[in-house]
Design a protein around this motif. Structure first.
Motif, PDB file in Angstrom:
ATOM      1  N   VAL A  90     -25.737  67.511  89.426  1.00 50.52           N
ATOM      2  CA  VAL A  90     -25.222  68.033  88.158  1.00 50.52           C
ATOM      3  C   VAL A  90     -24.161  67.083  87.596  1.00 50.52           C
ATOM      4  O   VAL A  90     -24.173  66.746  86.403  1.00 50.52           O
ATOM      5  N   PRO A 138     -15.604  69.704  82.878  1.00 52.45           N
ATOM      6  CA  PRO A 138     -14.884  70.965  82.670  1.00 52.45           C
ATOM      7  C   PRO A 138     -14.740  71.762  83.957  1.00 52.45           C
ATOM      8  O   PRO A 138     -15.443  71.521  84.935  1.00 52.45           O
ATOM      9  N   GLU A 145     -15.716  74.553  84.606  1.00 47.30           N
ATOM     10  CA  GLU A 145     -16.895  75.365  84.904  1.00 47.30           C
ATOM     11  C   GLU A 145     -17.762  74.753  86.000  1.00 47.30           C
ATOM     12  O   GLU A 145     -18.654  75.415  86.518  1.00 47.30           O
ATOM     13  N   LEU A 146     -17.491  73.485  86.364  1.00 45.98           N
ATOM     14  CA  LEU A 146     -18.217  72.886  87.485  1.00 45.98           C
ATOM     15  C   LEU A 146     -18.084  73.762  88.724  1.00 45.98           C
ATOM     16  O   LEU A 146     -19.035  73.932  89.482  1.00 45.98           O
ATOM     17  N   VAL A 193     -17.770  76.953  88.828  1.00 47.47           N
ATOM     18  CA  VAL A 193     -18.646  78.119  88.704  1.00 47.47           C
ATOM     19  C   VAL A 193     -20.064  77.745  89.130  1.00 47.47           C
ATOM     20  O   VAL A 193     -20.750  78.516  89.801  1.00 47.47           O
ATOM     21  N   VAL A 194     -20.480  76.531  88.758  1.00 40.69           N
ATOM     22  CA  VAL A 194     -21.819  76.077  89.146  1.00 40.69           C
ATOM     23  C   VAL A 194     -21.899  75.938  90.667  1.00 40.69           C
ATOM     24  O   VAL A 194     -22.854  76.408  91.301  1.00 40.69           O
ATOM     25  N   GLN A 221     -20.095  77.408  92.886  1.00 47.38           N
ATOM     26  CA  GLN A 221     -20.045  78.764  93.430  1.00 47.38           C
ATOM     27  C   GLN A 221     -21.423  79.422  93.353  1.00 47.38           C
ATOM     28  O   GLN A 221     -21.890  80.036  94.315  1.00 47.38           O
TER      29      GLN A 221
END
Lengths: 364, 321
Positions: A28, A326, A328-329, A331-332, A334
Motif C-alpha cells: 500500500v 496520512p 489513515e495508514l 487504519v489500513v 489495523q
C-alpha cells in the motif's frame, strides 16, 4: 490428538498473519509512491527512538491493553463485544463525574475512585446488551454496535447541554483540579534517577493496565469463574450439562468486559486530557478487537500486541507529520491485522496443519 | 408546520432514505443467504470514493457509478473469500472491511488529489441530475396533488427511482423465483440445499455479489447524487442504520422500505430542526440521532414483535464433518 504443536498455534500463526499484513501494508505504501523501508525506519525512530516517542507509544498501548482485555474476556465466553468504544466513552463520563464532583484529597484515592466509577459506567453500558443476549437471544454484536451509536449521542448531549461550563463554546467539561492530576512517567521515574520525557502523556495508569493484564490472567486460568467462562465458550451445551448457567456467565463476562473497556478512561480522560472531550476514545475500542485477535485472547498476548499497536499509532502519527502518508495508514494496517488474524485465520491455518501432519507421518 | 414544509421534509426523507434502502436490500440478500454482513458501511464508503474519483477524472457520472460498483464488489468478494471459502468469522471479516475502506479511501484520495482526503467537487456531467417526471410542470398548480407530484415524487435522480423499484424486484426475486427460493433455503438449512445437489458456495457467493452491487449503487448515490464529491467518512454510520433497518424489517423487502423511510425521516427531521419542540416538550437533536438505534434494540429485545434472523446466519457451511 492435536493437528499442530501448541507453539505453532500460539506463535507461528499470529506471526505469519502479521507478516502477511506487513507485506500488504508495504505494498500500500509503495502504491501511494512512498518508500516502505524509509517509512518503517521513521516509525521506529519516531515511536521508539526517544523517551518522548516511548511515552506516546506506551500511552496508546495503555488504552489498547484495556480495550484489548475487554474484547479478550468476552471472546473467552465466545461473545463478540464490539461495543468497547461505547463502553469506554461511558467510562469517560464516569471519570469526569468522579473527578469534577468529588473533592479528592490525593490522586491515589482519586485514581481508585475514578477507576471504580469508570468500570461501573462501562459495565452498565455493557449490561443491557448482555442481558438482551442472555435472556432474549438478541445478537450481542448488533446490540453492542447500536449501543456505540447511542453512547456517542448520550455523550454529545451531556457535553453540549449538561456538563459544558457556562460561557464555553467547546463541547467539553471543565478542567479537572490539580489534585486529581495523575503522575506521568516523567514524574514517576525522576525520583529514581531515570530521566523521561516531560511532554509525553504516558502515566501511572500504564501500571494499572499491566495489573489488569495479570488480574485477567488470574481470573481466566486460576479461578473457578474463569474456568466456567472458558467452558461456556468452548461448548454451551457442555457447560449447561456441567451445571453452568449461560445467563450468569454471559452477564458476568460482559460486565467484566465492559468494566475493562470503561477503565480505559482513567488513561485518556484522567491521565492525558484532564477533562472529557467529544470523541475522547478515538477508536481505541475498535483497536481492542485487533489487539485481542492478535494476542490470541491471552492477557500476555494482549499486552504485547497492545504495545505493537501503540508503536504503530505513534509511528503513524510521526509519518503523518513528516511525510505525505496520512494517519489513515494505521487504519489500513489495523484492518489487515484483523483480516488476517481473525477472518482469514483458516487461510494460514489449513496449509500449516497439512504441513505438520505430513511431517509427523514422515517421522512415524 | 404548513403543508409546504411537510412536503419539503418528506422530499428530503426520500433522498436520505435512498442510500439506506439500497444498503438495506444489499444486506437482505446477503443475510437471507446466511452470510452476516456488518461491512455494508465499508462497501458503501469504498464505492462512494471510487465513484466520485472516477467521475471527477473522466467527467462521466456513469463511469463513476461503474467504478463504485466494481470497488464495492471487490470488497464483497473479499468478504466472500473470508466467510465462505475459508469459513472465517463473518462478523470479524465485516469489521475488517469497514476499517479497510475507512483507511484506504483517505489514503488513495490524498495520493490522487492532495485535498486532505477528499475528491474535487463534481460538476456538470460528474453528478446525477434530477429527473423531471412527465407532466410535473403542468400538474404543479393543482392544489395538494400538484405539489406532492411535482415536488415530492418528481425531481429526484435516477438512482432514487432505481432504489424504490429495487424493492418489488427484490421481493419478486426472493419469493417468486427458483433462485430466490434456493437463496432463502441456503440461509435456513444449507445442508438440505446441498443434498438437493445445488452448490451452497455458489449460491452464497451470488448473494454476496448482489450485496456488493447494491452497496456500490448506494455509495455512488451518496457521492455523486446526494452530495457532490467524496469526503472522509461520508457514510457516517449509514451502513449501520441500514443494518438496523434490516433487523427492524425482519429481513423482508417491503418492510425494509418502510423501515428505511422511517429512519430517513428521522434524519430529515434532525437535519432541519436542531431541537424539535412538540407542544412545549423539547426533543434534543441527539435523541433523533440515536432513535434508529434505540428502536432497533427494542425490536431486537423482542418486546414489539420478535426479530428472528435466518437460521443458518453467521455459520459457515462445512460440507463433510
Amino acid at each position: 490428538m492435536d493437528r499442530m504443536p501448541k507453539w505453532a498455534d500460539v506463535v507461528l500463526i499470529p506471526l505469519i498473519s502479521l507478516i502477511l499484513a506487513a507485506i500488504l501494508s508495504a505494498l500500500v505504501i509503495l502504491g501511494i509512491g512512498e518508500d516502505p523501508v524509509a517509512a518503517v525506519k521513521m516509525m521506529v525512530s519516531g515511536a521508539l527512538g526517544s523517551t518522548y516517542g516511548w511515552g506516546y507509544t506506551l500511552y496508546y498501548a495503555t488504552n489498547f491493553m484495556f480495550t484489548g482485555l475487554a474484547v479478550a474476556v468476552a471472546f473467552h465466553a465466545r461473545l463478540f463485544n464490539i461495543g468497547g468504544e461505547g463502553q469506554a466513552m461511558l467510562g469517560g463520563l464516569g471519570v469526569a463525574i468522579a473527578c469534577l464532583y468529588v473533592p479528592w484529597p490525593h490522586w491515589t484515592l482519586a485514581l481508585g475512585g475514578a477507576a471504580v466509577l469508570a468500570a461501573l459506567f462501562g459495565a452498565a453500558w455493557a449490561a443491557i446488551p448482555a442481558w438482551l443476549q442472555a435472556k432474549r437471544g438478541s445478537h450481542i454484536v448488533i446490540t453492542t454496535i447500536m449501543f456505540n451509536f447511542i453512547a456517542s449521542a448520550v455523550l454529545n448531549y451531556v457535553l453540549v447541554n449538561v456538563m459544558r461550563p457556562q460561557g464555553s463554546m467547546d463541547p467539553a467539561t471543565a478542567r479537572f483540579s490539580e489534585t486529581v492530576h495523575l503522575p506521568t512517567l516523567h514524574e514517576l521515574l525522576a525520583p529514581i534517577g531515570i530521566s523521561f520525557s516531560k511532554a509525553a502523556p504516558a502515566n501511572v495508569s500504564l501500571l494499572v493496565a499491566v495489573a489488569a493484564c495479570v488480574l485477567v490472567w488470574l481470573l481466566i486460568w486460576r479461578t473457578r469463574l474463569g474456568y466456567e467462562i472458558r467452558a461456556y465458550g468452548h461448548s454451551e451445551t457442555g457447560a449447561l450439562y456441567a451445571g453452568i448457567s449461560p445467563v450468569r456467565i454471559t452477564m458476568i463476562a460482559m460486565l467484566i468486559s465492559g468494566g475493562l473497556a470503561g477503565c480505559m478512561a482513567i488513561n485518556n480522560v484522567m491521565g492525558e486530557a484532564e477533562r472529557l472531550v467529544l470523541n475522547a476514545t478515538e477508536g481505541a475500542g475498535f483497536i481492542g478487537i485487533a489487539v485481542a485477535l492478535m494476542g490470541r485472547s491471552h492477557p500476555f498476548g494482549v499486552f504485547l500486541s497492545a504495545i505493537l499497536f501503540g508503536f504503530l499509532y505513534q509511528g503513524g502519527a510521526e509519518l503523518a507529520l513528516w511525510t505525505s502518508i496520512p494517519r489513515e495508514l494505521i487504519v489500513v494496517i489495523q484492518a489487515l491485522v484483523i483480516l488476517f488474524t481473525g477472518a482469514l485465520d483458516n487461510m494460514v491455518r489449513m496449509p500449516l496443519e497439512k504441513l505438520f501432519l505430513s511431517l509427523r507421518k514422515g517421522r512415524a | 408546520m404548513d403543508f409546504l414544509t411537510l412536503i419539503q421534509i418528506f422530499d428530503s426523507t426520500i433522498r436520505l432514505s435512498t442510500p439506506l434502502l439500497l444498503a438495506c436490500l444489499a444486506g437482505l440478500f446477503s443475510e437471507r443467504a446466511g452470510v452476516y454482513d456488518i461491512g455494508l458501511e465499508g462497501k458503501m464508503l469504498m464505492a462512494a470514493f471510487f465513484s466520485a474519483a472516477v467521475a471527477a477524472v473522466t467527467g462521466s457520472v456513469w463511469l463513476g457509478l461503474l467504478a463504485g460498483i466494481a470497488a464495492s464488489m471487490v470488497l464483497a468478494g473479499l468478504h466472500g473469500v473470508a466467510a465462505i471459502t475459508f469459513r472465517g468469522n463473518q462478523l470479524i471479516s465485516g469489521v475488517a472491511i469497514n476499517f479497510l475502506a475507512a483507511g484506504l479511501t483517505v489514503l488513495i484520495a490524498q495520493d490522487w488529489f492532495q485535498q486532505g482526503g477528499r475528491t474535487p467537487s463534481l460538476m456538470g456531467g460528474g453528478r446525477f441530475t434530477p429527473l423531471s417526471l412527465p407532466l410535473a410542470e403542468t400538474l404543479a398548480p393543482v392544489p395538494v396533488i400538484g405539489p406532492i407530484y411535482a415536488e415530492l415524487l418528481s425531481g429526484h435522480s435516477i438512482l432514487v427511482y432505481l432504489a424504490f423499484l429495487a424493492v418489488p424486484a427484490s421481493w419478486w426475486v426472493l419469493n417468486r423465483t427458483r433462485f430466490g427460493l434456493r437463496l432463502r433455503a441456503v440461509g435456513e438449512n444449507p445442508a438440505a440445499v446441498d443434498t438437493a445437489g445445488v452448490s451452497v458456495v455458489g449460491l452464497r457467493f451470488a448473494a454476496v455479489a448482489i450485496c456488493g452491487l447494491l452497496c456500490g449503487i448506494a455509495g455512488a448515490y451518496l457521492a455523486t447524487a446526494l452530495q457532490a464529491g467524496f469526503v472522509k467518512d461520508m457514510t457516517a454510520g449509514r451502513g449501520f442504520i441500514a443494518l438496523a433497518a434490516l433487523i427492524f424489517a425482519k429481513w423482508r423487502p417491503w418492510h425494509a422500505m418502510w423501515a428505511c423511510l422511517l429512519f430517513g425521516f428521522l434524519q430529515a427531521v434532525a437535519l432541519r430542526y436542531q431541537n424539535l419542540d412538540i407542544g412545549g416538550l423539547v426533543i434534543p437533536v441527539q435523541v433523533m440521532d440515536a432513535l434508529p438505534y434505540i428502536l432497533t434494540v427494542v425490536i431486537l429485545a423482542g418486546f414489539v414483535g420478535k426479530a428472528i434472523p435466518p437460521r443458518a446466519g453467521g455459520e459457515p457451511y462445512v460440507k463433510e464433518r
